[in-house]
Enzyme design. Sequence first.
Site, short mmCIF file in Angstrom:
data_model
loop_
_atom_site.label_atom_id
_atom_site.label_comp_id
_atom_site.label_asym_id
_atom_site.label_seq_id
_atom_site.Cartn_x
_atom_site.Cartn_y
_atom_site.Cartn_z
N GLN A 434 0.83 -1.20 0.00
CA GLN A 434 0.00 0.00 0.00
C GLN A 434 0.87 1.26 0.00
O GLN A 434 1.88 1.34 0.69
CB GLN A 434 -0.93 0.01 1.21
N GLU A 484 -1.39 -14.99 -4.54
CA GLU A 484 -0.88 -13.78 -5.21
C GLU A 484 -0.33 -14.14 -6.58
O GLU A 484 0.34 -15.17 -6.75
CB GLU A 484 0.22 -13.15 -4.35
N ASP A 533 -8.29 -8.34 -1.47
CA ASP A 533 -7.78 -6.98 -1.74
C ASP A 533 -7.28 -6.96 -3.19
O ASP A 533 -6.08 -6.91 -3.44
CB ASP A 533 -6.65 -6.65 -0.76
N CYS A 561 -10.03 -0.58 -3.89
CA CYS A 561 -9.46 0.75 -4.15
C CYS A 561 -10.30 1.51 -5.15
O CYS A 561 -10.09 2.71 -5.36
CB CYS A 561 -8.02 0.63 -4.64
#
Length: 624
Positions: A434, A484, A533, A561
Amino acid sequence: MTEAAVDMSNQTCSLSTDGKKENDGIKQEEMHQEKDAEGEAESGADSMYRYIKGDLFTSEIFKVEIQNLPKYIGFNDLKKFLNKHGIDPHKIKLFSRQKFAFVTFKNLEERDKTMKLVHGMLWKGNVLSVRLAKPKADPILKKRKQDEGIDSGMPDAKRPMGSQEAENVEEEPVSIQIANAVTPLWNVPYEEQLKMKQKEVEAVLQKLTREIGNTNKAMLPWLFIQKDKYNKMCCPLETIRPSPLQLPNLNDPEILYLQTGYRNKCEFVIGMGADGEDKTVGFRLGKYKGGSCAVVSPSETIHVSFEAKRVVESFQKFIRTTPYATYSPETYEGHWRQLTVRTTRSKQTMAIVFFNPQKLPEKEICDLKQNLHHYFTEGEGKESLITSFFFVRMGQRTSAGTEDLACEHVMGDEWIYEELLGLKFRISPHSFFQTNTPAAEVLYAAVGEWAQLDQDCTVLDVCCGTGTIGISLAKRVKKVIGIELCQEAVEDAKANAKANGLTNVEFHSGKAEDVFPTILNAVVSSNVTAIVDPPRAGLHSKVILAIRKAEHLKRLVYVACNAKAAMNNFIDLCRAPSNRVRGAPFRPVRVMAVDLFPQTMHCEIILLLERVDYSANADQTTCT
C-alpha cells in the site's frame, strides 16, 4: 500505480461505422473524426497510423466491429458472451446505445475465429454481424494535425472540441497544471476532501442497494427496513478514517500531517519537459490518448515525498549526461522510459529504472550499469541516499505492463524493509505494498476487527501482495492461506512470515481465478473467512463463483481501491442463486472508507459481507 509508459494497444477505439447509426454528443464526434481513416495520406513520419506498420505488437492490428448488439447490454455482458464461446478479447469498446462494439485481439487467429463464430450468431433475438475495423489514429499525431488546422486560421466554430479549453489551461502556471493533473484536490481543505469522499462512497452504496433489489427479490423486505434506517443504504456507512498523523521523530520534533508527501511508491515517466528541457523526469501533464506527452518535474507536487524528489533530481542529472535519448511512445525510438522510486519510514530508498536497449550491444549496456553504480555510490548521486537500485530492460514492445520483466540488481540491498503494525515486511521491486503506510495500518487494523477472528478460524488472503494483511492477522487465527499472482511478491511474503516468526502461514503463486477454487475446496474447516484486496478492476468472475459455491465460507471482507469498478463483484456476491451462481448469497453488513490518497478523489473502502442463512428464516433476512 499509474504513471507508466503508454500502450497503444490500450487506447480505446471509436471509429464510425455507417450513416444509419444514431450517434450523439461526443461519441458521434469521436467516430466521425476517424471515419475513412484508411484513405488518409500516410507519408513517412507524418502518418497517424505508422505505429501499426512496425514490428511492435498492438492489438489495433487485429480489430473487428460487432454490429446489431442487443439493447441494454453492458461491457461485462458482452465479455461473458464472448468468453462463453471460447473467445478471449484483448480490449472491448462498447457503444451500447448505438448497438455496436469494437473488439481487439492479441493475434490474427483469435480475430479470424471471432469473425467466423460470431457473424450471423443469434443473441437475445438479434442477428450479429462482424466486420474488420480500422485502427485508431495515433493520438499525438492526430492532435498535432488538429493544432496545425488551428494555427492556419481555422474559424473558432470549426476548431476541434476542447481546443479553446486547452488554450485556457496553457495560460496557467505549469505548477498549477501538474497539481490539477495528479492531485486535483490540492486546493480543497482536508476536511472538505473527506466529506466529498464520504458522499461518493454513500452514492456507491445506494447504487449497490438498488442493484441488490433488482437481482435478489427475496432480499426486498430486508432492504426496505435497511433503507429506512440508513439513508437509502443497505447497511451502515461508518465515518471515513483520515490519513493519520505522522508521529514526531528526533530530527524533526514537529508533528507532520500525512496529507502531503505520503506516497511510498511513485512512477515517473521520462520525456520532453513542458519547459522544453529534454530528459525530464516527472509526471505527464495529460494522457497520451489526449495528445499530450509533456513532462513536469515532481518538485512542487505535494503527495511525493522529499526522498523521492531527491532521487528524481539526482537521476535526471545523470541521464542528461548520457548520449541516450528519451524513449518516444510516438515513434518507439529512444531508451530512457521510466523511473520508479520506493521509500520506507526507516528512510530506505529503492530506485528502478526502465530502459529500452533497442539494438545497443551488451557491453554498452553493461558499461551504462557500471556508470549508474559509480554515480550513486561514489559520484554526485551518492547524496540521493539510494539503498537499492535496479535496472529493467523494457524491450521492443509497447506494453505498459512491467510486472513480468526481470530486474537486474545494480547496487545496494536487494530489498527494502517497512514496518507495519509492529511487523517487518520485505519489499521487492515489483511487489505490491500500500502506497500510504500509516493509513494502511488504519485499514488493516479495521479489516482485522471486522473479520471477527478466533483461534479456530482459517483466513484466505486473496491478492495478498507481500502478505501484509494475512501476516498481521496470523497470530489470531489457526491458519492463513495467501494467494498472489506476482511470484516475486510471494517470495517476499514467505520471507516476511519467517522473519516475523510465523509458522501457520502459507502462500501460493498464480492467478486467483485458477488457484483460489482449488484451495477453497481443500479447506476442511467450517470456520473460514476470506479477505480479498484485488487490483482496481476487481476479482475475476470465477473467484466470485467459487466464493458463492463454498457454503462453509460465511464471512467475506472486501477491500476495494475502486468501489465503482468492483460493483459487479458486489452485485454477484449478493444476487439470487441460479444455474450459474450456486450457493446462498451474501449481504452487506457494514462499510467504511479509509483515505489512503489525500489530495485526490480516491480512497479505499472496506465492505463486510456475511452469508445469508436460509435455514434461520424463510424470508432470508438473517445472516449467520
